[in-house]
Design an enzyme around this catalytic site. Structure first.
Site, PDB file in Angstrom:
ATOM      1  N   HIS A   1     -48.155  50.637  37.180  1.00  0.00           N
ATOM      2  CA  HIS A   1     -47.179  50.485  36.102  1.00  0.00           C
ATOM      3  C   HIS A   1     -45.954  49.679  36.535  1.00  0.00           C
ATOM      4  O   HIS A   1     -44.876  49.809  35.956  1.00  0.00           O
ATOM      5  CB  HIS A   1     -46.764  51.854  35.534  1.00  0.00           C
ATOM      6  CG  HIS A   1     -47.860  52.519  34.771  1.00  0.00           C
ATOM      7  ND1 HIS A   1     -47.694  53.711  34.098  1.00  0.00           N
ATOM      8  CD2 HIS A   1     -49.160  52.165  34.565  1.00  0.00           C
ATOM      9  CE1 HIS A   1     -48.834  54.054  33.514  1.00  0.00           C
ATOM     10  NE2 HIS A   1     -49.741  53.125  33.797  1.00  0.00           N
TER      11      HIS A   1
ATOM     12  N   ARG B   1     -45.285  66.315  27.459  1.00  0.00           N
ATOM     13  CA  ARG B   1     -45.010  64.885  27.295  1.00  0.00           C
ATOM     14  C   ARG B   1     -43.855  64.677  26.323  1.00  0.00           C
ATOM     15  O   ARG B   1     -43.005  63.807  26.532  1.00  0.00           O
ATOM     16  CB  ARG B   1     -46.260  64.166  26.799  1.00  0.00           C
ATOM     17  CG  ARG B   1     -46.037  62.685  26.560  1.00  0.00           C
ATOM     18  CD  ARG B   1     -47.294  61.984  26.095  1.00  0.00           C
ATOM     19  NE  ARG B   1     -47.047  60.557  25.902  1.00  0.00           N
ATOM     20  CZ  ARG B   1     -47.986  59.659  25.639  1.00  0.00           C
ATOM     21  NH1 ARG B   1     -49.237  60.046  25.524  1.00  0.00           N
ATOM     22  NH2 ARG B   1     -47.680  58.386  25.485  1.00  0.00           N
TER      23      ARG B   1
ATOM     24  N   TYR C   1     -45.056  47.526  31.107  1.00  0.00           N
ATOM     25  CA  TYR C   1     -44.143  48.535  31.647  1.00  0.00           C
ATOM     26  C   TYR C   1     -42.874  47.911  32.220  1.00  0.00           C
ATOM     27  O   TYR C   1     -41.863  48.599  32.385  1.00  0.00           O
ATOM     28  CB  TYR C   1     -44.842  49.371  32.727  1.00  0.00           C
ATOM     29  CG  TYR C   1     -45.824  50.352  32.159  1.00  0.00           C
ATOM     30  CD1 TYR C   1     -45.414  51.606  31.713  1.00  0.00           C
ATOM     31  CD2 TYR C   1     -47.170  50.036  32.050  1.00  0.00           C
ATOM     32  CE1 TYR C   1     -46.310  52.512  31.174  1.00  0.00           C
ATOM     33  CE2 TYR C   1     -48.081  50.934  31.510  1.00  0.00           C
ATOM     34  CZ  TYR C   1     -47.643  52.170  31.074  1.00  0.00           C
ATOM     35  OH  TYR C   1     -48.541  53.066  30.527  1.00  0.00           O
TER      36      TYR C   1
ATOM     37  N   ASN D   1     -51.911  60.171  35.365  1.00  0.00           N
ATOM     38  CA  ASN D   1     -50.599  59.588  35.652  1.00  0.00           C
ATOM     39  C   ASN D   1     -49.637  60.624  36.236  1.00  0.00           C
ATOM     40  O   ASN D   1     -49.787  61.819  35.973  1.00  0.00           O
ATOM     41  CB  ASN D   1     -50.002  59.019  34.361  1.00  0.00           C
ATOM     42  CG  ASN D   1     -50.604  57.679  33.996  1.00  0.00           C
ATOM     43  OD1 ASN D   1     -50.813  56.831  34.848  1.00  0.00           O
ATOM     44  ND2 ASN D   1     -50.900  57.494  32.716  1.00  0.00           N
TER      45      ASN D   1
ATOM     46  N   CYS E   1     -56.276  52.339  36.792  1.00  0.00           N
ATOM     47  CA  CYS E   1     -55.433  52.115  35.622  1.00  0.00           C
ATOM     48  C   CYS E   1     -56.103  51.057  34.764  1.00  0.00           C
ATOM     49  O   CYS E   1     -56.842  50.209  35.274  1.00  0.00           O
ATOM     50  CB  CYS E   1     -54.041  51.652  36.050  1.00  0.00           C
ATOM     51  SG  CYS E   1     -52.886  51.371  34.682  1.00  0.00           S
TER      52      CYS E   1
END
Length: 421
Positions: free
Chosen positions: A194, A90, A244, A144, A164
């Protein structure tokens, strides 16, 4: 009822377990299996999970294992919450795109594509093993990028629904602002994972009164501040975008900000170390307050509701999920995965009819749907050209020079996770 959590060693898991304990009448779990290859984390999380059940007088059994086949054997539902490559991957996803002037984020843009390429093959292998062991089990994907991962699962014929927490978070926020119970709030939630907008906020159900104009009129400043978007923009749009959308509506501003502060991955990694130290305390028998900063608010409530509905035991009749479009949004392919209100039951999720969508949102949805199609092709089949095509198609990239550089960096940073590289 047996429920298995793949990625059970996540620091998220006590939030989930707390929901299972509190909402046991909705989802009566007899056995909860936490599966994770990281045994050290798994034992800490599993110990706290058992203490949470004991504190709340839940009679279900919690087991831990690093054996996937053992974990999913006989499971009624399997919840996926894994992170291939961990926080280290990440950190990369949030760093190298910024070096090219693009948003560095784990689910959106180039970082999101990297995560999809790492994740889709692993998830499909897990799903295949679930199907061999128990073809009737539901797979609930919280991993995700949920839209791409769910599309991969559905395309492969698995019984899967994506989940989500953005919608349930907004539902709770709007309910608090209006001083009503969350169950009184029904969102006209439309878009892709998102990439969503609340086009109406209804009291009482799908046909209830739309109080979104009232919300924006009385609480627009607070909502805008939470989204970190200008109030005049919300007034112009007349809807509430998910947070987002800031990556799209304020891309350059976000890039400047991200370049001046530690990455979210670094913050989460530090928080996880603190959480694991807390979980090691044998006196701790409830989720700690620090966990609220980890993300995933109301995740447990959404997961319980969805699992209960899919397994035929209850749950609310309408839930926001990720599932096939099948004509719901006529400007998208039938096999696009959309995030909308759906009727959920033992046969799966059926999207509710959606009011005509403003071209302002429909155009962006169509662009990102095309990207997600190309991203899935790259995840399934590999190859530099497929990665380049996906990046070039993404609205946050869209220039060949950026796409060329990002392609090379993505492959270089993820080579150990890409069988074809």
């Amino acid at each position: 009822m047996k429920l298995t959590v793949v990625g059970g060693g996540s620091t998220y898991t006590p939030e989930l377990v707390d929901g299972f304990a509190r909402l046991r009448d909705t989802l009566p779990i007899e056995e909860l299996v936490l599966m994770d290859p990281a045994q050290d984390r798994l034992e800490l999380v599993g110990g706290l999970a058992r203490r949470i059940f004991t504190r709340q007088d839940h009679t279900g059994r919690i087991t831990t294992t690093d054996n996937l086949d053992e974990a999913v054997d006989g499971a009624d539902a399997v919840l996926l919450q894994l992170r291939v490559g961990g926080q280290a991957a990440r950190q990369q996803d949030e760093t190298w795109p910024l070096e090219c002037g693009c948003v560095g984020q784990e689910t959106t843009g180039a970082g999101g594509l990297a995560k999809a390429l790492r994740t889709v093959p692993v998830v499909l292998d897990i799903a295949d093993r679930v199907r061999r062991t128990n073809p009737h089990a539901w797979i609930i994907d919280f991993t995700n990028p949920v839209g791409i991962v769910t599309r991969a699962l559905l395309r492969a014929g698995h019984k899967a629904v994506g989940l989500c927490n953005v919608a349930i978070g907004l539902q709770r926020k709007f309910a608090a602002l209006l001083s009503v119970a969350p169950c009184e709030i029904h969102l006209d939630h439309v878009g892709l994972n998102h990439l969503t907008w609340e086009t109406a906020v209804r009291l009482g159900g799908p046909e209830g009164e739309d109080v979104l104009p009232q919300l924006l009129g009385e609480h627009g400043d607070r909502i805008a501040a939470d989204l970190r978007l200008p109030r005049p923009l919300l007034d112009t749009l007349g809807v509430v975008p998910s947070y987002y959308l800031r990556y799209y509506y304020a891309h350059d501003e976000v890039v400047r900000e991200l370049r001046t502060k530690p990455s979210r991955a670094a913050e989460v990694a530090a928080m996880e170390r603190e959480l694991l130290a807390l979980y090691a305390d044998p006196a701790l028998d409830e989720k700690p307050e620090l966990l609220a900063g980890r993300g995933g608010a109301f995740y447990s409530e959404a997961a319980v509701d969805l699992a209960a509905a899919l397994l035929g035991g209850g749950g609310t009749p309408y839930q926001v999920v990720n599932t096939y479009n099948r004509g719901t949004l006529p400007f998208l392919p039938d096999d696009a995965v959309i995030e909308v209100q759906a009727a959920v039951g033992a046969k799966g999720a059926t999207p509710l009819p959606v009011h005509p969508v403003d071209p302002l949102y429909a155009g962006l949805m169509a662009d990102v749907t095309a990207y997600e199609h190309l991203a899935l092709e790259a995840a399934l089949n590999g190859g530099r050209d497929r990665v380049f095509r996906a990046l070039l198609s993404h609205p946050l990239i869209g220039q060949y020079a950026y796409a060329e550089t990002l392609t090379d960096r993505l492959i270089a940073h993820n080579r150990e996770h890409l069988a074809w590289a």
